[in-house]
Design a protein around this motif. Structure first.
Motif, PDB file in Angstrom:
ATOM      1  N   MET A  19       0.849  -1.188   0.000  1.00 19.91           N
ATOM      2  CA  MET A  19       0.000   0.000   0.000  1.00 19.91           C
ATOM      3  C   MET A  19       0.888   1.243   0.000  1.00 19.91           C
ATOM      4  O   MET A  19       1.957   1.245   0.565  1.00 19.91           O
ATOM      5  N   ILE A  20       0.356   2.281  -0.616  1.00 17.97           N
ATOM      6  CA  ILE A  20       1.070   3.549  -0.719  1.00 17.97           C
ATOM      7  C   ILE A  20       0.405   4.569   0.204  1.00 17.97           C
ATOM      8  O   ILE A  20      -0.819   4.648   0.300  1.00 17.97           O
ATOM      9  N   GLU A  21       1.227   5.365   0.837  1.00 17.82           N
ATOM     10  CA  GLU A  21       0.771   6.376   1.791  1.00 17.82           C
ATOM     11  C   GLU A  21       1.183   7.761   1.307  1.00 17.82           C
ATOM     12  O   GLU A  21       2.321   7.950   0.874  1.00 17.82           O
ATOM     13  N   LEU A  22       0.252   8.703   1.391  1.00 19.81           N
ATOM     14  CA  LEU A  22       0.584  10.106   1.214  1.00 19.81           C
ATOM     15  C   LEU A  22       0.860  10.642   2.611  1.00 19.81           C
ATOM     16  O   LEU A  22      -0.034  10.714   3.452  1.00 19.81           O
ATOM     17  N   PHE A  23       2.103  10.962   2.878  1.00 22.78           N
ATOM     18  CA  PHE A  23       2.510  11.494   4.177  1.00 22.78           C
ATOM     19  C   PHE A  23       2.702  12.994   4.008  1.00 22.78           C
ATOM     20  O   PHE A  23       3.363  13.432   3.064  1.00 22.78           O
ATOM     21  N   PHE A  24       2.073  13.800   4.893  1.00 20.68           N
ATOM     22  CA  PHE A  24       2.249  15.240   4.798  1.00 20.68           C
ATOM     23  C   PHE A  24       2.264  15.891   6.176  1.00 20.68           C
ATOM     24  O   PHE A  24       1.786  15.327   7.148  1.00 20.68           O
ATOM     25  N   VAL A  25       2.867  17.056   6.230  1.00 19.02           N
ATOM     26  CA  VAL A  25       2.992  17.819   7.465  1.00 19.02           C
ATOM     27  C   VAL A  25       2.209  19.103   7.281  1.00 19.02           C
ATOM     28  O   VAL A  25       2.385  19.799   6.276  1.00 19.02           O
ATOM     29  N   THR A  26       1.332  19.404   8.245  1.00 20.32           N
ATOM     30  CA  THR A  26       0.572  20.649   8.203  1.00 20.32           C
ATOM     31  C   THR A  26       0.916  21.500   9.416  1.00 20.32           C
ATOM     32  O   THR A  26       1.247  20.978  10.480  1.00 20.32           O
ATOM     33  N   CYS A  27       0.848  22.811   9.224  1.00 25.73           N
ATOM     34  CA  CYS A  27       1.108  23.753  10.306  1.00 25.73           C
ATOM     35  C   CYS A  27      -0.015  24.784  10.341  1.00 25.73           C
ATOM     36  O   CYS A  27      -0.602  25.103   9.299  1.00 25.73           O
ATOM     37  N   LEU A  28      -0.304  25.282  11.522  1.00 23.35           N
ATOM     38  CA  LEU A  28      -1.309  26.329  11.656  1.00 23.35           C
ATOM     39  C   LEU A  28      -0.813  27.600  10.981  1.00 23.35           C
ATOM     40  O   LEU A  28       0.352  27.982  11.146  1.00 23.35           O
ATOM     41  N   SER A  29      -1.671  28.257  10.238  1.00 19.85           N
ATOM     42  CA  SER A  29      -1.285  29.508   9.578  1.00 19.85           C
ATOM     43  C   SER A  29      -0.954  30.576  10.609  1.00 19.85           C
ATOM     44  O   SER A  29      -0.014  31.343  10.433  1.00 19.85           O
TER      45      SER A  29
ATOM     46  N   ARG B 127       0.520  13.999   9.134  1.00 19.79           N
ATOM     47  CA  ARG B 127      -0.757  13.444   8.689  1.00 19.79           C
ATOM     48  C   ARG B 127      -0.495  12.391   7.624  1.00 19.79           C
ATOM     49  O   ARG B 127       0.566  12.350   7.023  1.00 19.79           O
ATOM     50  N   SER B 128      -1.508  11.555   7.401  1.00 21.47           N
ATOM     51  CA  SER B 128      -1.321  10.465   6.468  1.00 21.47           C
ATOM     52  C   SER B 128      -2.637  10.116   5.786  1.00 21.47           C
ATOM     53  O   SER B 128      -3.694  10.165   6.399  1.00 21.47           O
ATOM     54  N   LEU B 129      -2.543   9.778   4.520  1.00 17.11           N
ATOM     55  CA  LEU B 129      -3.673   9.267   3.751  1.00 17.11           C
ATOM     56  C   LEU B 129      -3.175   8.011   3.055  1.00 17.11           C
ATOM     57  O   LEU B 129      -2.195   8.052   2.316  1.00 17.11           O
ATOM     58  N   VAL B 130      -3.819   6.897   3.319  1.00 15.31           N
ATOM     59  CA  VAL B 130      -3.420   5.619   2.730  1.00 15.31           C
ATOM     60  C   VAL B 130      -4.346   5.314   1.560  1.00 15.31           C
ATOM     61  O   VAL B 130      -5.562   5.352   1.701  1.00 15.31           O
ATOM     62  N   TYR B 131      -3.754   5.033   0.425  1.00 13.59           N
ATOM     63  CA  TYR B 131      -4.531   4.661  -0.751  1.00 13.59           C
ATOM     64  C   TYR B 131      -4.867   3.183  -0.675  1.00 13.59           C
ATOM     65  O   TYR B 131      -3.985   2.338  -0.607  1.00 13.59           O
ATOM     66  N   ALA B 132      -6.164   2.862  -0.690  1.00 13.89           N
ATOM     67  CA  ALA B 132      -6.617   1.477  -0.576  1.00 13.89           C
ATOM     68  C   ALA B 132      -6.403   0.712  -1.877  1.00 13.89           C
ATOM     69  O   ALA B 132      -6.142  -0.485  -1.850  1.00 13.89           O
TER      70      ALA B 132
END
Length: 68
Positions: free
Chosen positions: A1-11, A20-25
């Motif tokens: 499985m492939i994961e979109l890994f990203f970092v978010t910060c408060l404006s 954060r992470s989004l896993v593609y099923a």
């Protein structure tokens, strides 16, 4: 499985960041993830206007490392 890994910060406070992470099923490759992720992240930004995406990458699910 492939994961979109990203970092978010408060404006309002860029020092407040979260991983954060989004896993593609579906079975996609890293290159497809790189292309698809651009629209996924654009939609995420629209739903979370108080945050900004600082970094992102596509990787194999479970790959070590915490930062993009």
């Amino acid at each position: 499985m492939i994961e979109l890994f990203f970092v978010t910060c408060l404006s309002a406070d860029p020092s407040q960041c979260r991983d954060r992470s989004l896993v593609y099923a579906d079975e996609i490759g890293v290159m497809t993830c790189m292309i698809r992720s651009q629209s996924e992240l654009a939609e995420w930004i629209e739903r979370h206007p108080a945050e900004r995406v600082r970094e992102w990458k596509c990787r194999i699910l479970g790959e070590d490392g915490r930062t993009a």
